[in-house]
Design a protein around this motif. Sequence first.
Motif: not given
Length: 284
Positions: A176-179, A186-193, A246-247, A258-268
Amino acid sequence: MRFSERYGYKPVREIIQKESINNELKNRLWNIISISIFEKYQPPSRALRVQVIKGSNLDFFFSALFHSFFKKRVDQIPLSIQSTIEHIDKLFFGKYKWFEIYDLIETCIEYFPFQNEKDSFILLLNDCLQSENSAYRVINQQITEITSEQEIQSIEDALENTDQYSGVQQHLNQALKLMSDRQNPDYRNSIKESISGVEALAMQLLEDNSITLGKAIPKLRSKYNLHPTLMESLNKLYGYSSDEDGVRHGSPNSSTVTYIDAKFMLVACTNFINYLIEKTKGQN
């Protein structure tokens, strides 16, 4: 008490600005309106001492604004451009609630006085809304919700439900913080987290601190009799996080996430975390 309140973090609803506009976002939206419209005022005559609206290049814009939005008589529009801007300023920063500000912005888009620059105006608005983590965007010239109540609730529930899984909480909070970092997201590392939060939960449920999520999924399914289709979708989500830019393993190329990708992953991922916690409750 929520996780964010206990540990001093901002509530999710403040980070993702849904049904609210903080001062920073409000100031930036006003600046865009001012630079894109107000500051491009041209008087009907340079000989006039007062910069009047009547006959200027913004005459129709303000008439439309007062008639259609303010619902006021157009013959009562203040005489000068300065007085009119001050009138709108007092409403924008004083009286108006968050949704009224978005109503005003929609009206500005509808009656934007420089048609060849409207796309640039919308682009500026959307860049601002994204960088300030607003739950809304301009789509088809209308302010549209892109983050639902259910999505925010899923994140809040996951942060609360993982009290006994401290490592999971840490991953989700970092995602959440990275996004939502307004200076350097940092959307890529947000997805990783986000996916690491699911993996951390799987490790604790299986009591195996070295297992990867890919290997944990079939074991979770078998141990807890979880629905195969749902677990397969989790496996595909894990595959996406491993492959996309390469997340999980890093990439020398610039990220297109993007933000949309990171938000989707966080919610999912929070949905899966909530699901796994509920399904495995009392079975350990």
